[in-house]
Design a protein around this motif. Structure first.
Motif, short mmCIF file in Angstrom:
data_model
loop_
_atom_site.label_atom_id
_atom_site.label_comp_id
_atom_site.label_asym_id
_atom_site.label_seq_id
_atom_site.Cartn_x
_atom_site.Cartn_y
_atom_site.Cartn_z
N GLU A 1 -112.55 -23.94 -31.46
CA GLU A 1 -111.27 -24.02 -30.75
C GLU A 1 -111.11 -22.82 -29.81
OE1 GLU A 1 -109.09 -26.49 -30.52
OE2 GLU A 1 -110.62 -27.59 -31.66
N LEU A 2 -111.57 -21.64 -30.27
CA LEU A 2 -111.51 -20.47 -29.40
C LEU A 2 -112.41 -20.66 -28.19
CD1 LEU A 2 -110.17 -17.62 -29.33
CD2 LEU A 2 -112.32 -16.73 -30.27
N GLY A 3 -113.57 -21.27 -28.40
CA GLY A 3 -114.48 -21.53 -27.29
C GLY A 3 -113.90 -22.49 -26.27
N LYS A 4 -113.17 -23.49 -26.75
CA LYS A 4 -112.53 -24.44 -25.83
C LYS A 4 -111.47 -23.74 -24.99
CE LYS A 4 -113.45 -28.39 -28.85
NZ LYS A 4 -112.87 -29.41 -29.77
N GLN A 5 -110.73 -22.84 -25.61
CA GLN A 5 -109.75 -22.07 -24.84
C GLN A 5 -110.45 -21.17 -23.82
OE1 GLN A 5 -106.79 -20.04 -27.35
NE2 GLN A 5 -107.27 -21.50 -28.97
N ALA A 6 -111.62 -20.66 -24.21
CA ALA A 6 -112.38 -19.78 -23.31
C ALA A 6 -112.85 -20.53 -22.07
CB ALA A 6 -113.56 -19.17 -24.04
N VAL A 7 -113.21 -21.80 -22.22
CA VAL A 7 -113.62 -22.60 -21.06
C VAL A 7 -112.50 -22.64 -20.04
CG1 VAL A 7 -114.18 -24.93 -20.25
CG2 VAL A 7 -115.28 -24.03 -22.31
N LEU A 8 -111.29 -22.95 -20.49
CA LEU A 8 -110.16 -23.05 -19.58
C LEU A 8 -109.84 -21.71 -18.94
CD1 LEU A 8 -107.86 -25.34 -21.78
CD2 LEU A 8 -109.57 -26.02 -20.06
N LEU A 9 -109.96 -20.64 -19.71
CA LEU A 9 -109.68 -19.31 -19.18
C LEU A 9 -110.73 -18.90 -18.15
CD1 LEU A 9 -107.83 -16.90 -19.23
CD2 LEU A 9 -109.09 -16.01 -21.20
N CYS A 10 -111.99 -19.25 -18.40
CA CYS A 10 -113.04 -18.97 -17.41
C CYS A 10 -112.75 -19.71 -16.10
CB CYS A 10 -114.40 -19.38 -17.95
SG CYS A 10 -115.11 -18.26 -19.16
N ASN A 11 -112.36 -20.97 -16.20
CA ASN A 11 -112.00 -21.73 -15.01
C ASN A 11 -110.89 -21.05 -14.23
OD1 ASN A 11 -112.51 -25.24 -16.04
ND2 ASN A 11 -113.96 -23.62 -15.60
N GLU A 12 -109.87 -20.57 -14.94
CA GLU A 12 -108.74 -19.91 -14.30
C GLU A 12 -109.15 -18.57 -13.68
OE1 GLU A 12 -105.75 -19.44 -17.24
OE2 GLU A 12 -105.48 -21.59 -17.58
N SER A 13 -110.15 -17.92 -14.29
CA SER A 13 -110.53 -16.56 -13.89
C SER A 13 -111.69 -16.53 -12.90
CB SER A 13 -110.92 -15.75 -15.14
OG SER A 13 -109.87 -15.75 -16.09
N ASN A 14 -112.14 -17.69 -12.44
CA ASN A 14 -113.25 -17.77 -11.50
C ASN A 14 -114.54 -17.19 -12.07
OD1 ASN A 14 -114.34 -18.62 -9.00
ND2 ASN A 14 -114.09 -16.57 -8.11
N ILE A 15 -114.74 -17.43 -13.37
CA ILE A 15 -115.96 -17.02 -14.05
C ILE A 15 -116.75 -18.28 -14.41
CG2 ILE A 15 -116.92 -15.94 -16.12
CD1 ILE A 15 -114.56 -14.04 -16.14
N LEU A 16 -117.97 -18.38 -13.94
CA LEU A 16 -118.80 -19.53 -14.23
C LEU A 16 -119.22 -19.55 -15.70
CD1 LEU A 16 -121.11 -19.40 -11.09
CD2 LEU A 16 -119.49 -21.24 -11.61
N ILE A 17 -119.32 -20.74 -16.26
CA ILE A 17 -119.81 -20.88 -17.63
C ILE A 17 -121.29 -21.20 -17.59
CG2 ILE A 17 -119.58 -22.17 -19.78
CD1 ILE A 17 -116.66 -22.78 -18.83
N ASP A 18 -122.06 -20.40 -18.32
CA ASP A 18 -123.52 -20.51 -18.36
C ASP A 18 -123.90 -21.18 -19.68
OD1 ASP A 18 -126.25 -20.16 -18.44
OD2 ASP A 18 -126.20 -17.99 -18.15
N VAL A 19 -124.55 -22.35 -19.58
CA VAL A 19 -124.84 -23.16 -20.78
C VAL A 19 -126.28 -22.98 -21.29
CG1 VAL A 19 -123.11 -24.89 -20.19
CG2 VAL A 19 -125.46 -25.17 -19.34
N SER A 20 -126.99 -22.00 -20.78
CA SER A 20 -128.42 -21.90 -21.09
C SER A 20 -128.74 -21.80 -22.57
CB SER A 20 -129.05 -20.71 -20.35
OG SER A 20 -129.46 -21.09 -19.06
#
Length: 315
Positions: free
Chosen positions: A153-172
């Protein structure tokens, strides 16, 4: 030739070994990068599993970044820390190295999403939620039940926060389930900064991407960076031809605007035959040209695809 390397572990290595950024015993340094007429390098703050306790991960991140900034300041005539497209354009125009800060391992947050604000202040432009193992954000590619568990659940919130913060999510380094969780939640392009094609080599480390995963990255407008670790390229050692096999596999899946380089220099203990360090990357581009790749496509692979997804487009 401009080169964009979406992942190296040099920032972590030079801190641990007490070596300078300008010239060191690793696979990447400023001296060798000067071979190229402008280069963009993502320096990852790698948070190893031994720093998994909440405060330790955050302080480890701070130590890596502080040391990298000191090294950049000592070499300000040849490298600059870049946060924006204007920063990168100025660096390339001055034939400097454009340094981009990224994070590998959500342990860097110390368990608190509020620390994402520190990332933004520091200029972090991408974050991999996990390395190989599980943490408070997600299950890693080598985690327990990695085929079943994904983002917390914390990770899901982090996805949204990254989107808001202009930080790309790296799935490697994410588990398969974690990968698909990110795809379902992210409203912005995602990257696999240093991953290869499972369709070429189904590596035992569970690090390569399936065709469906790569096509999902394409649909989201993202980019995958080819990793130079031989164990991800081929079963018994690797050569430049093996790197190109992975590139061509992704190109065949509609990836001409979605494949680049994420070499993993200083995070790998061996490299393909013929490429000992970052200074040898020209051999890869020369071979692509010899095979008939036109300049436009080579430039996409070498830098333009990642420049676009990071918002640094040069066209």
């Amino acid at each position: 030739m401009i080169v964009f390397d979406a992942h190296c572990d040099t920032a972590t290595r030079i801190l641990d070994r007490g070596e300078p950024l300008f010239s060191n015993s690793g696979q990447l340094d400023l001296r060798r990068l000067l071979k190229f007429r402008g280069s963009i390098v993502c320096f990852a703050a790698f948070i190893a599993p031994r720093y998994s306790e909440l405060s330790m991960g955050y302080y480890r991140y701070c130590a890596i970044v502080a040391n990298l900034k000191r090294e950049i300041d000592r070499n300000r005539d040849i490298v600059t820390l870049c946060r924006t497209a204007k920063d990168v354009s100025r660096a390339i125009a001055a034939q400097k190295v454009a340094a981009i800060l990224t994070v590998e391992g959500g342990e860097a947050l110390g368990g608190y999403l509020a620390n994402m604000g520190r990332f933004v202040k520091d200029g972090v432009r991408a974050i991999a939620f996990t390395w190989n193992h599980d943490n408070l954000l997600a299950t890693g590619c080598k985690g327990i039940n990695s085929s079943t568990y994904g983002l917390t659940e914390l990770g899901k919130q982090a996805v949204l926060l990254c989107n808001e913060s202009n930080i790309l999510i790296d799935v490697s380094h994410l588990s398969d389930r974690g990968f698909w969780d990110v795809c379902a939640l992210s409203k912005k392009p995602i990257i696999a900064s240093h991953s290869n094609a499972k369709g070429v080599y189904n590596d035992p480390h569970h690090r390569n991407l399936s065709d469906k995963q790569f096509q999902a990255i394409v649909r989201l407008g993202g980019v995958c960076g080819i990793n130079l670790y031989p164990d991800f390229l081929a079963p018994n050692g690797a050569r430049i031809t093996d790197i190109i096999r992975h590139i061509e596999h992704f190109l065949a899946l509609g990836g001409s605007s979605h494949v680049g380089l994420g070499c993993d220099f200083d995070g790998i203990e061996k490299t393909p035959e013929g490429i000992r360090s970052v200074s040898d990357l020209s051999k890869l581009f020369n071979e692509l040209a010899r095979l008939g790749y036109n300049d436009a496509l080579i430039n996409k692979i070498s830098h333009r695809n990642f420049m676009r997804v990071f918002g640094f487009a040069d066209s």
